[in-house]
Each structure stands twice: as C-alpha cells, then as structure tokens.
Design a protein around this motif. Structure first.
Motif, mmCIF file in Angstrom:
data_model
loop_
_atom_site.group_PDB
_atom_site.id
_atom_site.type_symbol
_atom_site.label_atom_id
_atom_site.label_comp_id
_atom_site.label_asym_id
_atom_site.label_seq_id
_atom_site.Cartn_x
_atom_site.Cartn_y
_atom_site.Cartn_z
ATOM 1 N N TYR A 76 60.054 76.023 63.495
ATOM 2 C CA TYR A 76 61.487 75.703 63.506
ATOM 3 C C TYR A 76 62.321 76.943 63.818
ATOM 4 O O TYR A 76 63.168 76.941 64.715
ATOM 5 N N ILE A 77 62.051 78.031 63.101
ATOM 6 C CA ILE A 77 62.914 79.215 63.170
ATOM 7 C C ILE A 77 62.932 79.866 64.553
ATOM 8 O O ILE A 77 63.972 80.368 64.996
ATOM 9 N N GLN A 80 65.541 77.691 66.868
ATOM 10 C CA GLN A 80 66.507 76.900 66.106
ATOM 11 C C GLN A 80 67.635 76.348 66.977
ATOM 12 O O GLN A 80 68.077 75.225 66.790
ATOM 13 N N GLU A 84 68.598 72.535 67.316
ATOM 14 C CA GLU A 84 69.973 72.160 66.952
ATOM 15 C C GLU A 84 70.625 71.376 68.109
ATOM 16 O O GLU A 84 71.301 70.382 67.896
#
Ligand SMILES: [Zn+2]
Length: 219
Positions: A76-77, A80, A84
C-alpha cells in the motif's frame, strides 16, 4: 543492442508483442472505442510485480475494469497516490490487494536483505515491518512460514488501507479485499488458484468461508 538481438528469448518476445497486439487491435477495436475518452474501472487492484502473477489469472477483460497498481510485495505505502487516485478519483467500489505464494519480496523481507541495492532495500523495508508485526510460527517449515508471511503481508496491506479509507468503509461505498494467488500450490488448493484471505479486515477462515460474498463468488 546487437548482442541482445541474438538472444532467442528476446527475439520471440519482441515478435510476440507485435503479433499479439495485431490480434488485440483486430479483436477489440470496437470495445476500445467505448472507453477511449475516459476510464470507468470497478476495481483498484494492488498486486506484485512478479512476472508469474498476471491479470490473465483472473480476467480475460482487464481493460477499463481493473485500475492496476504493481510494486514488489503488493504494498500500500509504496504507491499510495495511485491507490488514492483509483479509490477516490475513479471511485472504484472495490480495492483488492492480491498477494501470491512464492513471493520473492516477502521472502527477502524475512531474512537478511542488506546486500541488495539501496533502492530495493528501501522498498523491502516496508514489507519487513509488516512481516515483523505478524504472527509467523517459527516451528513450521520454511515453506509454511513463507506462505503464512505472504498471507500476513496481504492482511497488513488491507489493514493500512482500512485506516485511510475508513470514511468510505463507514458509508459502505468501498469493499477492501485481500486475496492470494497460489502460484506454487503451497495453500494446497491448486496451482494458480485465487482465494480470499481478508474481507474488510475479517481474516478468520471459517467466518470468511461462511460469508455470503465469499460463498457467492469464491466458493
Ligand atoms: Zn511477489
């Protein structure tokens, strides 16, 4: 360049790109015209870069259906902003993290990866954090520990996303799902089989198996 073009694998691959693209444009031209001016995917999908994990394992029609973000270890990081964008700008009602067994990035994060290039270390570091946090039974075989680390990593990514998209979760406009593609059959359900390991934070295999969503689509 001359040396590269003497490599049979490279030659076949380049020929295949041209040939496959010719077939693709021929078969899909009218479909491509329908989404040529804008995209309306239903799913933001985060998956690993691994060359053995591909959208061909779950769809024959990835175009305009899957907004795919790829990085080492389906994290995820690391991307991001892309995630998003898929979730909040393209408004995909599904966010899926798809891990895979035999994941080299997960394996690296379980051991000493200090000899890798600094740019790779930086990306593995985030994985190592999630692996450290997770509950791996060190008395199990290496294969089982690796398999479990893959699942735990998917769970960690889902957990991080749930925190950031809690507003969408609260109004039930987003489902966040963790899946594993079993490339090496270490989950024992078949080579290449995809299964759900996390549904909006629920990871209990019995509860998942009895969940209507899982029963409807993944039984
Ligand atoms: Zn991988």
């Amino acid at each position: 360049m001359e040396l590269i073009l003497k490599n049979d694998d490279v030659i076949h691959l380049l020929q295949s790109i041209k040939e496959t693209n010719s077939s693709y444009t021929e078969a899909k031209e009218s479909e491509i015209k329908t989404f040529a001016s804008s995209q309306t995917p239903a799913c933001t999908l985060v998956m690993c870069c691994d060359s053995r994990a591909h959208s061909t394992s779950f769809t024959f029609n990835p175009e305009n259906n899957f907004f795919i973000v790829r990085n080492i270890g389906n994290q995820y990081i690391l991307n991001q902003g892309c995630i998003e964008y898929g979730v909040r700008v393209l408004n995909t009602p599904l966010l899926i993290f798809l891990g895979h067994t035999g994941c080299g990035a997960v394996k690296a994060s379980m051991g000493d990866y200090s000899n890798l290039h600094s740019s790779i270390i930086r990306e593995i570091d985030h994985l190592a954090l999630s692996i450290k946090k997770s509950d791996i039974n060190s008395t199990c075989s290496d294969v089982v520990q690796w398999r479990d680390a893959v699942i735990n990593n998917v769970n960690q990514q889902v957990e991080l996303a749930i925190k950031d998209f809690h507003d969408l979760r609260n109004d039930k406009s987003l489902a966040i799902i963790g899946m594993v593609l079993d490339i090496d059959n270490s989950r024992g359900e078949g080579y290449g089989k995809i299964s759900v390991v996390n549904l909006n934070g629920e990871t209990d295999p019995v509860k998942l198996a009895n969940h209507d969503f899982v029963k409807s689509f993944f039984a």
